[in-house]
Scaffold this active site. Structure first.
Site, PDB file in Angstrom:
ATOM      1  N   ALA A   8       0.833  -1.214   0.000  1.00 18.52           N
ATOM      2  CA  ALA A   8       0.000   0.000   0.000  1.00 18.52           C
ATOM      3  C   ALA A   8       0.858   1.250   0.000  1.00 18.52           C
ATOM      4  O   ALA A   8       0.751   2.107   0.871  1.00 18.52           O
ATOM      5  CB  ALA A   8      -0.943  -0.004   1.203  1.00 18.52           C
TER       6      ALA A   8
ATOM      7  N   GLY B 179      -0.547   1.865  -4.632  1.00 19.21           N
ATOM      8  CA  GLY B 179      -1.470   0.982  -3.935  1.00 19.21           C
ATOM      9  C   GLY B 179      -2.381   1.732  -2.987  1.00 19.21           C
ATOM     10  O   GLY B 179      -3.580   1.442  -2.887  1.00 19.21           O
TER      11      GLY B 179
ATOM     12  N   LYS C 123       3.963   1.262 -22.498  1.00 20.58           N
ATOM     13  CA  LYS C 123       4.532   1.903 -21.311  1.00 20.58           C
ATOM     14  C   LYS C 123       6.004   1.527 -21.140  1.00 20.58           C
ATOM     15  O   LYS C 123       6.849   2.372 -20.859  1.00 20.58           O
ATOM     16  CB  LYS C 123       3.739   1.527 -20.064  1.00 20.58           C
ATOM     17  CG  LYS C 123       4.216   2.322 -18.856  1.00 20.58           C
ATOM     18  CD  LYS C 123       3.335   2.167 -17.646  1.00 20.58           C
ATOM     19  CE  LYS C 123       3.843   3.122 -16.563  1.00 20.58           C
ATOM     20  NZ  LYS C 123       3.170   2.903 -15.282  1.00 20.58           N
TER      21      LYS C 123
ATOM     22  N   ASN D 157       9.860   3.405 -20.513  1.00 17.46           N
ATOM     23  CA  ASN D 157      10.579   3.103 -19.269  1.00 17.46           C
ATOM     24  C   ASN D 157      11.939   2.464 -19.512  1.00 17.46           C
ATOM     25  O   ASN D 157      12.897   2.709 -18.780  1.00 17.46           O
ATOM     26  CB  ASN D 157       9.731   2.174 -18.393  1.00 17.46           C
ATOM     27  CG  ASN D 157       8.617   2.901 -17.675  1.00 17.46           C
ATOM     28  OD1 ASN D 157       8.654   4.114 -17.515  1.00 17.46           O
ATOM     29  ND2 ASN D 157       7.610   2.159 -17.245  1.00 17.46           N
TER      30      ASN D 157
ATOM     31  N   ASN E 170      14.217   5.699 -18.149  1.00 17.31           N
ATOM     32  CA  ASN E 170      14.631   5.461 -16.758  1.00 17.31           C
ATOM     33  C   ASN E 170      16.140   5.304 -16.628  1.00 17.31           C
ATOM     34  O   ASN E 170      16.776   6.029 -15.868  1.00 17.31           O
ATOM     35  CB  ASN E 170      13.883   4.259 -16.173  1.00 17.31           C
ATOM     36  CG  ASN E 170      12.589   4.651 -15.505  1.00 17.31           C
ATOM     37  OD1 ASN E 170      12.556   4.996 -14.344  1.00 17.31           O
ATOM     38  ND2 ASN E 170      11.502   4.609 -16.264  1.00 17.31           N
TER      39      ASN E 170
END
Length: 339
Positions: free
Chosen positions: A8, A12, A204, A208, A212
């Site tokens: 979370a 999340g 996506k 990345n 990145n």
């Protein structure tokens, strides 16, 4: 519907608050000060013009929660691999697992045509831990587009976005996919269902896998990496190599390279997640974003000189800073194996 969000953190936690407010029975697996704050005060999401909060069960021990209808894994790929044994108490006979990670997922070859069916990628699932413990038949694939960050324990800042891509690995419609999409919609989120979620994973990942590592190597923000002639050329070359690999395994790219790079440049002076992790001395997501693509290139017999070079540089940078590798060396190998 019982939904547990395993991890979370920023994404999340954002999903948890929105889904809870949409009427879903949500629980959380979290840790540290963030968990303590959630237990004491619930979770808060701060938008530009409003704040939303929700209280829900939270623990660092999934055994307290028991089997769920859906488990959303909102960890980075290497964290999900490390935590798979902890996840098991949440899995009942019909539990669905939604994988909300960046990069090539461990289940990628499940449900593909016989020629490629059930290949396993050791770069993202060494020892087949997730394949064996979770099982690819449980999975709904997801792509995550919102940008969020934890500003203090229990408080998440929403920066932009509310869209999620969803799809079944076997490329078939299903009641469980529709049910989960409806739960997101009820919470004010915007799911988009794909006939083949891998197509959106590649769109996506396409950005990345180059932006990145290049930003981490140069410490430049996304707008600079995507517009400086030198780094833009390297990014484009890496993307063209990756496109060959994706297409070899059946993926379709709905935009061209220049449009994808221009879209990234339009985001502005954004510090990529890998650059943020490097600054904070957190383990880098190199394998899911780049090593996996190199491994798939080996399988497809596609030469990847630009990917190979940037990967070697960012791996060495990670080792020098003590933030790579993220998997134990004894389980890391560059080759994929069949079932």
């Amino acid at each position: 519907m019982k939904v547990c969000i395993f991890g979370a953190g920023a994404i999340g936690g954002y999903m948890a608050v929105m889904m809870k407010r949409g009427g879903v029975d949500v629980s959380l697996v979290a840790r540290g000060p963030h968990l303590a704050a959630i237990k004491a005060n619930g979770l808060k999401v701060v938008f530009k013009d409003k704040e939303l909060s929700a209280a829900m069960p939270a623990t660092n021990d999934p055994r307290e929660l028991g089997p769920q209808d859906y488990v959303i894994i909102a960890l980075k790929a290497h964290q999900a691999w490390e935590s798979v044994d902890q996840l098991k108490p949440l899995l009942g006979p019909n539990t669905v697992v939604v994988t909300a990670q960046n990069g090539v997922p461990w289940w990628y070859f499940y449900g593909l045509d016989e020629k490629f069916a059930d290949l396993r990628l050791k770069s993202v699932d060494p020892g087949n831990r997730q394949w064996n413990a979770i099982g690819p038949q449980r999975v709904i694939g997801a792509t995550v587009y919102p940008a969020t960050e934890i500003t203090e324990p229990g408080v998440i800042k929403h920066i932009y976005g509310d869209q999620f891509g969803l799809g079944e690995p076997n490329r078939q419609p299903s009641a469980r996919l529709t049910e989960f999409a409806d739960a997101l919609t009820a919470g004010g989120l915007k799911p988009r269902l794909y006939d083949d979620i891998r197509d959106d994973i590649w769109i996506k990942l396409w950005g990345n896998l180059c932006f990145n590592p290049l930003s981490a190597l140069t410490h430049a923000t996304l707008d600079i990496v995507a517009t400086d002639p030198g780094t833009r050329a390297v990014a484009k070359a890496m993307m063209l190599e990756a496109q060959q690999i994706g297409q070899h395994f059946g993926a379709h790219f709905r935009v061209d390279v220049e449009r994808r790079i221009n879209g990234a440049a339009g985001v502005g002076a954004h510090r990529t997640s890998m650059l943020q992790d490097l600054d904070k001395k957190r383990p880098l997501e190199i394998d899911a974003l780049l090593t996996s693509v190199q491994e798939m290139g080996h399988l497809a017999n596609v030469k990847t000189p630009y990917i190979d070079t940037v990967l070697a540089l960012v791996q060495q940078m990670g080792r020098s800073n003590g933030v790579y590798p993220t998997f134990p060396e004894e389980v890391r190998t560059p080759e994929a194996v069949t079932a």
